[in-house]
Design a protein around this motif. Structure first.
Motif, PDB file in Angstrom:
ATOM      1  N   GLU A 195      -4.197   2.597  12.518  1.00 39.63           N
ATOM      2  CA  GLU A 195      -4.208   4.021  12.184  1.00 39.63           C
ATOM      3  C   GLU A 195      -2.799   4.608  12.059  1.00 39.63           C
ATOM      4  OE1 GLU A 195      -6.992   6.441  14.297  1.00 39.63           O
ATOM      5  OE2 GLU A 195      -8.588   4.932  14.147  1.00 39.63           O
ATOM      6  N   ASP A 196      -1.772   3.796  12.280  1.00 40.11           N
ATOM      7  CA  ASP A 196      -0.416   4.233  11.955  1.00 40.11           C
ATOM      8  C   ASP A 196      -0.166   4.207  10.451  1.00 40.11           C
ATOM      9  OD1 ASP A 196      -0.716   1.393  12.293  1.00 40.11           O
ATOM     10  OD2 ASP A 196       1.475   1.185  12.134  1.00 40.11           O
ATOM     11  N   ILE A 197      -0.973   3.435   9.702  1.00 36.80           N
ATOM     12  CA  ILE A 197      -0.751   3.342   8.256  1.00 36.80           C
ATOM     13  C   ILE A 197      -1.944   3.833   7.429  1.00 36.80           C
ATOM     14  CG2 ILE A 197       0.960   1.507   8.451  1.00 36.80           C
ATOM     15  CD1 ILE A 197      -1.215  -0.493   7.606  1.00 36.80           C
ATOM     16  N   VAL A 198      -3.128   3.947   8.047  1.00 40.14           N
ATOM     17  CA  VAL A 198      -4.293   4.450   7.312  1.00 40.14           C
ATOM     18  C   VAL A 198      -5.017   5.510   8.133  1.00 40.14           C
ATOM     19  CG1 VAL A 198      -4.669   2.343   5.965  1.00 40.14           C
ATOM     20  CG2 VAL A 198      -5.816   2.622   8.174  1.00 40.14           C
ATOM     21  N   ALA A 199      -5.703   6.410   7.431  1.00 42.17           N
ATOM     22  CA  ALA A 199      -6.502   7.458   8.069  1.00 42.17           C
ATOM     23  C   ALA A 199      -7.971   7.175   7.777  1.00 42.17           C
ATOM     24  CB  ALA A 199      -6.109   8.827   7.535  1.00 42.17           C
ATOM     25  N   PRO A 200      -8.740   6.644   8.738  1.00 43.60           N
ATOM     26  CA  PRO A 200     -10.152   6.360   8.493  1.00 43.60           C
ATOM     27  C   PRO A 200     -10.942   7.626   8.157  1.00 43.60           C
ATOM     28  CG  PRO A 200      -9.382   5.206  10.447  1.00 43.60           C
ATOM     29  CD  PRO A 200      -8.299   6.175  10.063  1.00 43.60           C
ATOM     30  N   ALA A 253     -13.152   3.937   2.853  1.00 43.05           N
ATOM     31  CA  ALA A 253     -13.255   3.829   4.303  1.00 43.05           C
ATOM     32  C   ALA A 253     -12.047   4.449   4.988  1.00 43.05           C
ATOM     33  CB  ALA A 253     -13.378   2.368   4.714  1.00 43.05           C
ATOM     34  N   ALA A 254     -10.909   4.496   4.271  1.00 43.11           N
ATOM     35  CA  ALA A 254      -9.684   5.072   4.820  1.00 43.11           C
ATOM     36  C   ALA A 254      -8.723   5.335   3.673  1.00 43.11           C
ATOM     37  CB  ALA A 254      -9.032   4.137   5.830  1.00 43.11           C
ATOM     38  N   TYR A 255      -7.794   6.264   3.890  1.00 44.82           N
ATOM     39  CA  TYR A 255      -6.754   6.576   2.914  1.00 44.82           C
ATOM     40  C   TYR A 255      -5.393   6.203   3.489  1.00 44.82           C
ATOM     41  CZ  TYR A 255     -10.500   9.332   0.835  1.00 44.82           C
ATOM     42  OH  TYR A 255     -11.692   9.730   0.283  1.00 44.82           O
ATOM     43  N   GLY A 256      -4.505   5.741   2.616  1.00 45.31           N
ATOM     44  CA  GLY A 256      -3.173   5.375   3.050  1.00 45.31           C
ATOM     45  C   GLY A 256      -2.376   6.575   3.530  1.00 45.31           C
ATOM     46  N   LYS A 257      -1.667   6.419   4.632  1.00 48.93           N
ATOM     47  CA  LYS A 257      -0.857   7.507   5.203  1.00 48.93           C
ATOM     48  C   LYS A 257       0.627   7.366   4.878  1.00 48.93           C
ATOM     49  CE  LYS A 257      -1.746   8.506   9.568  1.00 48.93           C
ATOM     50  NZ  LYS A 257      -2.079   8.325  11.010  1.00 48.93           N
ATOM     51  N   MET A 299       0.843  -1.192   0.000  1.00 47.35           N
ATOM     52  CA  MET A 299       0.000   0.000   0.000  1.00 47.35           C
ATOM     53  C   MET A 299       0.879   1.242   0.000  1.00 47.35           C
ATOM     54  SD  MET A 299      -2.890   1.190   2.747  1.00 47.35           S
ATOM     55  CE  MET A 299      -1.654   1.789   3.875  1.00 47.35           C
ATOM     56  N   ARG A 300       0.412   2.291  -0.696  1.00 45.36           N
ATOM     57  CA  ARG A 300       1.154   3.537  -0.780  1.00 45.36           C
ATOM     58  C   ARG A 300       0.349   4.681  -0.168  1.00 45.36           C
ATOM     59  NH1 ARG A 300       5.558   3.268  -4.041  1.00 45.36           N
ATOM     60  NH2 ARG A 300       5.750   1.405  -5.320  1.00 45.36           N
ATOM     61  N   ALA A 301       1.031   5.750   0.164  1.00 41.15           N
ATOM     62  CA  ALA A 301       0.344   6.940   0.677  1.00 41.15           C
ATOM     63  C   ALA A 301      -0.577   7.475  -0.411  1.00 41.15           C
ATOM     64  CB  ALA A 301       1.353   7.998   1.093  1.00 41.15           C
ATOM     65  N   PHE A 302      -1.826   7.727  -0.041  1.00 41.71           N
ATOM     66  CA  PHE A 302      -2.822   8.111  -1.038  1.00 41.71           C
ATOM     67  C   PHE A 302      -2.540   9.482  -1.641  1.00 41.71           C
ATOM     68  CE2 PHE A 302      -6.898   9.904  -2.384  1.00 41.71           C
ATOM     69  CZ  PHE A 302      -7.347   8.896  -3.227  1.00 41.71           C
ATOM     70  N   MET A 303      -2.220  10.465  -0.808  1.00 39.50           N
ATOM     71  CA  MET A 303      -2.066  11.831  -1.309  1.00 39.50           C
ATOM     72  C   MET A 303      -0.595  12.153  -1.545  1.00 39.50           C
ATOM     73  SD  MET A 303      -5.087  13.910   0.596  1.00 39.50           S
ATOM     74  CE  MET A 303      -6.709  13.177   0.727  1.00 39.50           C
ATOM     75  N   SER A 304       0.031  11.342  -2.387  1.00 40.17           N
ATOM     76  CA  SER A 304       1.387  11.618  -2.815  1.00 40.17           C
ATOM     77  C   SER A 304       1.371  12.813  -3.757  1.00 40.17           C
ATOM     78  CB  SER A 304       1.973  10.398  -3.520  1.00 40.17           C
ATOM     79  OG  SER A 304       1.170  10.045  -4.624  1.00 40.17           O
ATOM     80  N   ALA A 305       2.554  13.290  -4.137  1.00 42.36           N
ATOM     81  CA  ALA A 305       2.647  14.512  -4.948  1.00 42.36           C
ATOM     82  C   ALA A 305       1.810  14.423  -6.226  1.00 42.36           C
ATOM     83  CB  ALA A 305       4.106  14.796  -5.274  1.00 42.36           C
ATOM     84  N   GLN A 335      -9.369  19.154  -0.650  1.00 44.65           N
ATOM     85  CA  GLN A 335      -8.377  18.119  -0.371  1.00 44.65           C
ATOM     86  C   GLN A 335      -7.419  18.620   0.712  1.00 44.65           C
ATOM     87  OE1 GLN A 335      -5.035  17.338  -3.129  1.00 44.65           O
ATOM     88  NE2 GLN A 335      -5.958  15.320  -3.437  1.00 44.65           N
ATOM     89  N   HIS A 336      -7.189  17.774   1.720  1.00 44.90           N
ATOM     90  CA  HIS A 336      -6.297  18.123   2.838  1.00 44.90           C
ATOM     91  C   HIS A 336      -5.168  17.085   2.916  1.00 44.90           C
ATOM     92  CE1 HIS A 336      -9.397  20.907   4.426  1.00 44.90           C
ATOM     93  NE2 HIS A 336     -10.263  19.956   4.130  1.00 44.90           N
ATOM     94  N   PRO A 337      -4.111  17.256   2.121  1.00 47.28           N
ATOM     95  CA  PRO A 337      -3.036  16.252   2.134  1.00 47.28           C
ATOM     96  C   PRO A 337      -2.408  16.061   3.503  1.00 47.28           C
ATOM     97  CG  PRO A 337      -2.827  17.688   0.232  1.00 47.28           C
ATOM     98  CD  PRO A 337      -3.881  18.296   1.106  1.00 47.28           C
ATOM     99  N   ASP A 338      -2.304  17.140   4.292  1.00 43.71           N
ATOM    100  CA  ASP A 338      -1.670  17.027   5.607  1.00 43.71           C
ATOM    101  C   ASP A 338      -2.506  16.179   6.566  1.00 43.71           C
ATOM    102  OD1 ASP A 338      -3.615  19.070   5.456  1.00 43.71           O
ATOM    103  OD2 ASP A 338      -2.841  20.020   7.276  1.00 43.71           O
ATOM    104  N   ARG A 339      -3.820  16.112   6.327  1.00 45.55           N
ATOM    105  CA  ARG A 339      -4.718  15.333   7.182  1.00 45.55           C
ATOM    106  C   ARG A 339      -5.142  14.019   6.544  1.00 45.55           C
ATOM    107  NH1 ARG A 339      -9.211  19.764   7.819  1.00 45.55           N
ATOM    108  NH2 ARG A 339     -10.432  17.887   8.286  1.00 45.55           N
TER     109      ARG A 339
END
Length: 221
Positions: free
Chosen positions: A49-54, A157-161, A1-7, A202-206
């Motif tokens: 929740e260390d790897i995903v943001a519900p 349901a959640a985005y990758g962090k 899994m990768r961080a959802f809001m990458s550049a 869109q809130h990449p920081d959150r």
């Protein structure tokens, strides 16, 4: 899994105004029984929740179609364009009758935790809704992303962090995928009767999306 809001996924380029993080969208917003369904899913997600943001209750949505921040006249989309957009969508949604969908099961994708949206009784209804909404947005002069070859209806349901392809994170992603397979295989059935025109931020920081409701648009006559 990768961080959802990458550049590559961020709406706003570095140094661009904050308003570029805000875009018009058409969303389906879930009723209480669907919110309850995702609350159950969040119980499965809580240890990870260390790897995903519900996604919280107020931000749950099914994206039908988004548009760019600027219209074809190169003006930032504002109240005038949104009024025209609501009227154009009303016209195009008159022929779209309400329909029933199944949401779920939930699974881990490459960059998010997703619940698939399935047609319950008429196989093309989600696709027809997307096509009608695209037509309404285009008729109002909004600029749309290129149409993809396939419309993939889903709710997040959640985005990758974080990127979990590194060795020290792979086990966490595998454990989450396994937990979802064991505990989130059910689904919920619900009727789609309307959609909402919103301004989504869109809130990449959150690792989150929020939205301001502009106009509810019923399906059918």
């Amino acid at each position: 899994m990768r961080a959802f809001m990458s550049a590559g996924r961020r709406w706003r380029a570095e140094g661009a105004p904050a308003e570029d993080s805000v875009r018009p969208h058409v969303l389906w917003l879930p009723p209480a029984e669907v919110i309850d369904y995702f609350r159950q899913v969040r119980e499965v997600l809580a240890p990870y929740e260390d790897i995903v943001a519900p996604v919280v209750d107020d931000d749950l949505h099914w994206t039908i179609q988004g548009a760019r921040s600027y219209d074809y006249a190169d003006e930032r989309v504002g109240p005038r364009q949104l009024k025209d957009t609501a009227e154009a969508l009303r016209i195009d949604l008159v022929e779209q009758e309400p329909f029933t969908i199944d949401i779920g099961p939930v699974a881990l994708s490459r960059s998010a935790v997703l619940a698939r949206v399935w047609p319950h009784d008429a196989p093309l209804d989600p696709l027809h809704l997307n096509l009608r909404v695209r037509a309404g947005l285009a008729n109002a002069g909004l600029v749309l992303p290129e149409a993809t070859e396939t419309f993939f209806p889903h709710m997040s349901a959640a985005y990758g962090k974080v990127d979990t392809h590194y060795l020290n994170q792979m086990d966490r992603a595998d454990a989450l995928a396994s937990a979802l397979l064991r505990r989130a295989r059910h689904h919920v059935t619900v009727r789609v009767k309307s959609v909402w025109l919103v301004m989504e931020t869109q809130h990449p920081d959150r690792h989150a999306y929020t939205f301001e409701r502009i106009q509810e648009l019923p399906l059918g006559r």
